[in-house]
Design an enzyme around this catalytic site. Structure first.
Site, PDB file in Angstrom:
ATOM      1  N   LYS A 123      25.101 -29.807  16.643  1.00 53.40           N
ATOM      2  CA  LYS A 123      25.181 -31.252  17.265  1.00 53.40           C
ATOM      3  C   LYS A 123      25.035 -31.122  18.616  1.00 53.40           C
ATOM      4  O   LYS A 123      24.591 -31.948  19.244  1.00 53.40           O
ATOM      5  CB  LYS A 123      26.721 -31.556  16.971  1.00 53.40           C
ATOM      6  CG  LYS A 123      27.049 -31.681  15.386  1.00 53.40           C
ATOM      7  CD  LYS A 123      26.140 -32.692  14.542  1.00 53.40           C
ATOM      8  CE  LYS A 123      26.579 -33.084  13.277  1.00 53.40           C
ATOM      9  NZ  LYS A 123      26.824 -32.174  12.223  1.00 53.40           N
TER      10      LYS A 123
HETATM   11  C1  LIG Z   1      26.786 -32.030  10.895  1.00 57.43           C
HETATM   12  C2  LIG Z   1      26.488 -30.842  10.024  1.00 57.43           C
HETATM   13  C3  LIG Z   1      25.767 -30.882   8.841  1.00 57.43           C
HETATM   14  C4  LIG Z   1      25.113 -31.786   8.359  1.00 57.43           C
HETATM   15  O1  LIG Z   1      24.111 -32.349   9.049  1.00 57.43           O
HETATM   16  P1  LIG Z   1      23.545 -33.925   8.668  1.00 57.43           P
HETATM   17  O2  LIG Z   1      22.608 -34.207   9.799  1.00 57.43           O
HETATM   18  O3  LIG Z   1      24.781 -34.906   8.617  1.00 57.43           O
HETATM   19  O4  LIG Z   1      22.916 -33.959   7.558  1.00 57.43           O
HETATM   20  C5  LIG Z   1      25.558 -29.393   8.404  1.00 57.43           C
HETATM   21  N1  LIG Z   1      26.153 -28.467   8.907  1.00 57.43           N
HETATM   22  C6  LIG Z   1      27.097 -28.642  10.077  1.00 57.43           C
HETATM   23  C7  LIG Z   1      27.709 -27.230  10.418  1.00 57.43           C
HETATM   24  C8  LIG Z   1      27.215 -29.755  10.705  1.00 57.43           C
HETATM   25  O5  LIG Z   1      28.036 -29.784  11.748  1.00 57.43           O
END
Ligand SMILES: *Cc1c(COP(=O)(O)O)cnc(C)c1O
Length: 464
Positions: free
Chosen positions: A116
């Site tokens: 993120k």
């Molecule tokens: C947010 C997240 C995901 C999923 O990503 P999306 O874009 O919501 O599909 C997978 N793994 C981790 C560690 C995340 O923080």
């Protein structure tokens, strides 16, 4: 491209927005998500030149395709540099070779140890740029299954003229995920723990944003993966990783642990823009709504299961709407399906749409007991330590391994972020950095609220 790119809502709202408006608007007034009117195409010679460029240079080139005159090249360059200055790897998202066929694309070298950060660092900086240039104040509102919140807080804590309100499901994020959010004591950061699931948090956000008057009066803006800029930032590491691989004439699979469908959608868009990726694997845990959708065409919401990979404990995959629109080009179709989903918790896709879906995606779900086995396998066989989400991606991709020449699995979080699960398999805590160990001893700053949109609105009103 670039100079005049415009965005529209997946649900057909007649107003087209420019880049700056799309960042601050988040969700469209008709409840849809914004996408560009057309996808920019990257030609082959440009693609070749990426192989000798840095992550930041590739990011700048791609972002220019989606931005406009509201930001100059020089300013955009500065923001890109600043946004990736807090990453601990020179490559930003380094590609690690596991064996002759498998690769790990490590997305966790940012300040809060999950992918993120790649988007949130940039969003914080670019919103800060527009706010300081043109004035104004915003209240950033987001729901998190754990990682988005921390990344948003880190991305916005030093931005002037803004507050950050983050909802997370109370007691349903990992201890380390929580500490990354609640040990930031900046005055403009508010953590709200909701007595419910992530989907409840997301629904509260959607409801608040659909109250257009409240949204306007409170200068609210969303940074969930419904925000286009999140997707835009995530496109970069698909181009970056492909530029570091020799895939000519090869069948290539990208495996992505998937919750809200933002990360994998960015991959699909990179393919539309010219990357030669054969398929994307939607890796799910026991919350397998998308795996079931691909298998049967029936998109049926069930109760959320709590697993060791909480960031993908999701039954409402918001960004799937963007894909449905792209596959059909039909606003009315999208509106119908979304109406069915919210009213009946269900919709069905026709065979021709299902076929298009399967041309680009496959999907396999990993059960809870398998997660530890996968972590153990990659540790014993390859000396890797992976987090439970990454394990879901690796284990899921293994089902298809004979069909592909190259498999890139996205490592979405650092193992330390889910150390309690990882420690069940890995003997010692050497993989946990001191930064995390120290954080665990600090006090939490948060409020706990009921799963109630009115209570959340009140809290926001009191604090802005
Ligand atoms: C947010 C997240 C995901 C999923 O990503 P999306 O874009 O919501 O599909 C997978 N793994 C981790 C560690 C995340 O923080």
């Amino acid at each position: 491209m670039g100079d005049n790119i415009l965005y529209k809502s997946t649900r057909g709202d007649s107003k087209h927005l420019n880049f700056k408006e799309v960042i601050f608007e988040g969700l469209a007034p008709d409840g849809g998500l914004y996408i560009p009117l057309t996808w920019p195409i990257i030609d082959e010679s440009q693609m070749k030149s990426f192989s000798s460029q840095s992550y930041q240079e590739i990011a700048f080139y791609l972002f220019k395709m989606f931005t406009d005159k509201s930001i100059s090249d020089d300013d955009l360059k500065i923001i890109v540099e600043k946004s990736y200055s807090k990453f601990s790897s020179e490559d930003i998202t380094p590609l690690q070779k596991i064996n002759e066929k498998e690769y790990l694309l490590e997305l966790f070298h940012g300040p809060t140890y999950a992918f993120k950060d790649v988007a949130m660092q940039f969003i914080g900086n670019i919103m800060g740029y527009y706010l300081s240039k043109e004035g104004g104040f915003v209240n950033v509102l987001g729901a998190t299954s754990g990682d988005t919140g921390a990344a948003a807080i880190e991305g916005f804590e030093s931005v002037q003229n803004c507050n950050v309100f983050i909802l997370h499901p109370h007691n349903r994020v990992s201890e380390v995920q929580k500490k990354f959010m609640t040990t930031n004591y900046s005055d403009n950061v508010f953590n709200i723990a909701i007595k419910g699931t992530f989907d409840d948090c997301q629904n509260i956000i959607k409801e608040i944003f659909s109250d257009l008057e409240f949204k306007k009066n409170s200068n609210l803006t969303a940074v969930n993966s419904i925000n286009w800029v999140r997707i835009m930032c995530q496109i970069v590491y698909y181009f970056f990783s492909m530029s570091r691989l020799d895939t000519k004439g090869k069948r290539v699979l990208y495996s992505v642990p998937t919750g809200n469908f933002g990360d994998i959608l960015a991959g699909y868009i990179s393919k539309k823009m010219g990357l030669d990726i054969t398929k994307f694997n939607i890796a799910t845990n026991e919350n397998d709504i998308l795996t079931r959708t691909i298998r049967s065409g029936e998109h049926i919401k069930r109760d959320v299961q709590i697993t060791t990979s909480p960031s993908i404990d999701i039954q409402i995959s918001s960004n799937f709407e963007r894909l449905l629109f792209d596959l059909t080009g039909d606003h009315e179709f999208v509106k119908d399906k979304m109406k069915d989903l919210s009213e009946k918790g269900y919709y069905k896709l026709s065979n021709d749409i299902l076929e298009k879906l399967r041309e680009n995606f496959c999907s396999y779900s990993i059960s809870e007991p398998e997660v530890e086995d996968i972590i153990r396998y990659y540790n014993e066989k390859h000396g890797l330590i992976v987090d439970p989400h990454t394990a879901v991606g690796l284990g899921s991709a293994a089902q298809y391994s004979t069909n592909y020449d190259v498999i890139v699995s996205l490592a979405t979080a650092h193992p330390a972020k889910f150390k309690d699960t990882v420690r069940k398999v890995i003997e010692n805590e050497d993989f946990v950095p001191d930064k995390v160990k120290n954080m665990m001893t600090l006090e939490d700053k948060l409020v706990i609220l009921d799963n109630d949109v009115v209570a959340v609105k009140e809290f926001i009103k009191e604090n802005i």
